[in-house]
Design an enzyme around this catalytic site. Sequence first.
Site, PDB file in Angstrom:
ATOM      1  N   GLY A 242       0.579  -4.925   1.012  1.00 21.12           N
ATOM      2  CA  GLY A 242      -0.623  -4.955   0.182  1.00 21.12           C
ATOM      3  C   GLY A 242      -0.374  -5.560  -1.193  1.00 21.12           C
ATOM      4  O   GLY A 242      -1.307  -6.068  -1.818  1.00 21.12           O
TER       5      GLY A 242
ATOM      6  N   ALA B  60       0.867  -1.172   0.000  1.00 15.36           N
ATOM      7  CA  ALA B  60       0.000   0.000   0.000  1.00 15.36           C
ATOM      8  C   ALA B  60       0.908   1.228   0.000  1.00 15.36           C
ATOM      9  O   ALA B  60       2.064   1.152   0.440  1.00 15.36           O
ATOM     10  CB  ALA B  60      -0.877  -0.014   1.242  1.00 15.36           C
TER      11      ALA B  60
ATOM     12  N   GLU C 192       4.596  -5.150   7.171  1.00 10.30           N
ATOM     13  CA  GLU C 192       3.847  -4.092   7.861  1.00 10.30           C
ATOM     14  C   GLU C 192       4.337  -3.869   9.294  1.00 10.30           C
ATOM     15  O   GLU C 192       4.305  -2.756   9.808  1.00 10.30           O
ATOM     16  CB  GLU C 192       2.351  -4.423   7.882  1.00 10.30           C
ATOM     17  CG  GLU C 192       1.660  -4.319   6.531  1.00 10.30           C
ATOM     18  CD  GLU C 192       1.660  -5.603   5.724  1.00 10.30           C
ATOM     19  OE1 GLU C 192       2.490  -6.520   6.007  1.00 10.30           O
ATOM     20  OE2 GLU C 192       0.842  -5.715   4.797  1.00 10.30           O
TER      21      GLU C 192
ATOM     22  N   GLU D 179      -0.739  -9.165  -0.653  1.00 12.37           N
ATOM     23  CA  GLU D 179      -2.169  -9.420  -0.392  1.00 12.37           C
ATOM     24  C   GLU D 179      -2.983  -9.357  -1.684  1.00 12.37           C
ATOM     25  O   GLU D 179      -3.881 -10.169  -1.901  1.00 12.37           O
ATOM     26  CB  GLU D 179      -2.689  -8.400   0.627  1.00 12.37           C
ATOM     27  CG  GLU D 179      -2.064  -8.614   1.994  1.00 12.37           C
ATOM     28  CD  GLU D 179      -2.397  -7.503   2.986  1.00 12.37           C
ATOM     29  OE1 GLU D 179      -2.092  -6.331   2.669  1.00 12.37           O
ATOM     30  OE2 GLU D 179      -2.953  -7.794   4.039  1.00 12.37           O
TER      31      GLU D 179
HETATM   32  C1  HXC Z   1       5.090   4.394  -1.097  1.00  6.23           C
HETATM   33  C2  HXC Z   1       6.995   3.425  -1.933  1.00  6.23           C
HETATM   34  C3  HXC Z   1       6.638   2.180  -1.386  1.00  6.23           C
HETATM   35  C4  HXC Z   1       5.415   2.100  -0.663  1.00  6.23           C
HETATM   36  C5  HXC Z   1       8.515   1.951  -2.391  1.00  6.23           C
HETATM   37  N1  HXC Z   1       8.166   3.239  -2.547  1.00  6.23           N
HETATM   38  N2  HXC Z   1       7.623   1.297  -1.684  1.00  6.23           N
HETATM   39  N3  HXC Z   1       6.227   4.512  -1.795  1.00  6.23           N
HETATM   40  N4  HXC Z   1       4.676   3.222  -0.556  1.00  6.23           N
HETATM   41  N5  HXC Z   1       4.969   0.969  -0.155  1.00  6.23           N
HETATM   42  C6  HXC Z   1       8.905   4.302  -3.250  1.00  6.23           C
HETATM   43  C7  HXC Z   1      10.092   4.799  -2.466  1.00  6.23           C
HETATM   44  O1  HXC Z   1       9.682   5.733  -1.503  1.00  6.23           O
HETATM   45  C8  HXC Z   1      10.921   5.405  -3.560  1.00  6.23           C
HETATM   46  O2  HXC Z   1      10.406   6.658  -3.940  1.00  6.23           O
HETATM   47  C9  HXC Z   1      10.677   4.465  -4.731  1.00  6.23           C
HETATM   48  O3  HXC Z   1       9.457   3.790  -4.447  1.00  6.23           O
HETATM   49  C10 HXC Z   1      11.786   3.436  -4.896  1.00  6.23           C
HETATM   50  O4  HXC Z   1      11.950   2.768  -3.661  1.00  6.23           O
HETATM   51  P1  HXC Z   1      13.382   2.535  -2.992  1.00  6.23           P
HETATM   52  O5  HXC Z   1      13.133   2.259  -1.556  1.00  6.23           O
HETATM   53  O6  HXC Z   1      14.307   3.657  -3.322  1.00  6.23           O
HETATM   54  O7  HXC Z   1      13.846   1.227  -3.763  1.00  6.23           O
HETATM   55  P2  HXC Z   1      14.815   0.076  -3.235  1.00  6.23           P
HETATM   56  O8  HXC Z   1      15.987   0.667  -2.496  1.00  6.23           O
HETATM   57  O9  HXC Z   1      15.080  -0.783  -4.421  1.00  6.23           O
HETATM   58  O10 HXC Z   1      13.962  -0.754  -2.150  1.00  6.23           O
HETATM   59  C11 HXC Z   1      12.856  -1.488  -2.564  1.00  6.23           C
HETATM   60  C12 HXC Z   1      11.984  -1.900  -1.344  1.00  6.23           C
HETATM   61  C13 HXC Z   1      11.649  -0.626  -0.514  1.00  6.23           C
HETATM   62  C14 HXC Z   1      12.753  -2.910  -0.483  1.00  6.23           C
HETATM   63  C15 HXC Z   1      10.730  -2.559  -1.881  1.00  6.23           C
HETATM   64  O11 HXC Z   1      11.108   0.368  -1.393  1.00  6.23           O
HETATM   65  C16 HXC Z   1      10.658  -0.851   0.572  1.00  6.23           C
HETATM   66  O12 HXC Z   1      10.974  -1.395   1.635  1.00  6.23           O
HETATM   67  N6  HXC Z   1       9.417  -0.382   0.356  1.00  6.23           N
HETATM   68  C17 HXC Z   1       8.355  -0.460   1.365  1.00  6.23           C
HETATM   69  C18 HXC Z   1       7.836  -1.850   1.486  1.00  6.23           C
HETATM   70  C19 HXC Z   1       6.764  -1.947   2.534  1.00  6.23           C
HETATM   71  O13 HXC Z   1       6.967  -1.656   3.707  1.00  6.23           O
HETATM   72  N7  HXC Z   1       5.562  -2.335   2.120  1.00  6.23           N
HETATM   73  C20 HXC Z   1       4.414  -2.489   2.987  1.00  6.23           C
HETATM   74  C21 HXC Z   1       3.617  -1.226   2.977  1.00  6.23           C
HETATM   75  S1  HXC Z   1       2.340  -1.238   4.149  1.00  6.23           S
HETATM   76  P3  HXC Z   1      11.132   8.044  -3.548  1.00  6.23           P
HETATM   77  O14 HXC Z   1      10.356   9.070  -4.296  1.00  6.23           O
HETATM   78  O15 HXC Z   1      11.003   8.158  -2.081  1.00  6.23           O
HETATM   79  O16 HXC Z   1      12.541   7.888  -4.017  1.00  6.23           O
HETATM   80  C22 HXC Z   1       1.129  -2.117   3.434  1.00  6.23           C
HETATM   81  C23 HXC Z   1      -0.074  -2.249   4.298  1.00  6.23           C
HETATM   82  C24 HXC Z   1      -1.135  -3.042   3.626  1.00  6.23           C
HETATM   83  O17 HXC Z   1       1.231  -2.573   2.366  1.00  6.23           O
HETATM   84  C25 HXC Z   1      -2.328  -3.051   4.498  1.00  6.23           C
HETATM   85  C26 HXC Z   1      -3.594  -2.869   3.798  1.00  6.23           C
HETATM   86  C27 HXC Z   1      -3.572  -2.256   2.500  1.00  6.23           C
END
Ligand code: HXC
Length: 257
Positions: A108, A65, A131, A111
């Site tokens: 998400g 998400a 999460e 999911e």
């Molecule tokens: C918003 C995101 C994002 C996310 C990545 N980006 N994941 N933006 N929401 N979930 C954005 C980053 O901010 C960045 O933009 C760009 O995408 C590239 O990401 P990087 O981190 O620079 O890439 P990398 O170093 O290759 O790392 C990849 C990654 C990391 C390991 C996937 O991005 C990461 O950990 N992302 C978050 C994963 C996460 O926690 N997902 C769960 C979300 S909570 P900018 O502009 O900043 O450079 C969830 C809850 C669901 O899903 C519940 C109900 C819906």
Amino acid sequence: MGYENIQVEKRGRVGLVTLHRPKALNALNSALIAELNTALAQFEGDDKIGCVVLTGSEKAFAAGADVKEMSTLSFVEAYKTDFITSWDQVSRFRKPIIAAVAGYALGGGCELAMMCDFILAADNARFGQPEITLGVMPGAGGSQRLTRFVGKSKAMEMCLTGRMMDAAEAERSGLVSRVLPVDELVDEALRVAEKIADFSMPIVMMTKESVNRAYETTLAEGVRFERRMFHSMFATEDQQEGMTAFVEKRAPQFKNR
Ligand code: HXC
């Protein structure tokens, strides 16, 4: 309709939806989910579409998400809008939908893939429910669907630690049906989808409904449901065509495709 966060194509009888927010690793914001729901509703109503493939990029199916959008959400807002409820439409889609997952399928994203009927994974796929690292837990079915797919021990470990699974582990543990080289993933998913779309659509839909019933009810009730569905198939011309074609040693020509 012009979409900003997804790309939508028809490939013969298959609908292809590609998540497309490359700068955010396909993070799922509300605009993207709304577009996805619109595209799916159109495919659902389109008699010429028999199966859908949902995919992302080679780097990310979806990294979760959109944390930036979610970070300012209040409890009252989340509760009042029943935040996430709009995502359910994918799991209510009545035609088959295949997730073709390459790269990250996190939170998400994982999911969303699990809401599809089955997952074909690229060899670079990474699945996870991170999460917990953000101070929350899965909210779009992850704690329930992942547990049903891979069992309690692995699901609990993934949800409590945020550890990612690679494609081999995901296949071993039953999360994905098959692993493919990343450059063959979408073509193979389209081939599988085409094969499904070539069968009788009502029979395919009833089969999907019956398999899904296994997740909703007891074994005895599920078997009873299956039997009633099976009986009803004998009222279709496609059952007659399928079996007659077998007896006559020819390919079936299903009418209700
Ligand atoms: C918003 C995101 C994002 C996310 C990545 N980006 N994941 N933006 N929401 N979930 C954005 C980053 O901010 C960045 O933009 C760009 O995408 C590239 O990401 P990087 O981190 O620079 O890439 P990398 O170093 O290759 O790392 C990849 C990654 C990391 C390991 C996937 O991005 C990461 O950990 N992302 C978050 C994963 C996460 O926690 N997902 C769960 C979300 S909570 P900018 O502009 O900043 O450079 C969830 C809850 C669901 O899903 C519940 C109900 C819906």
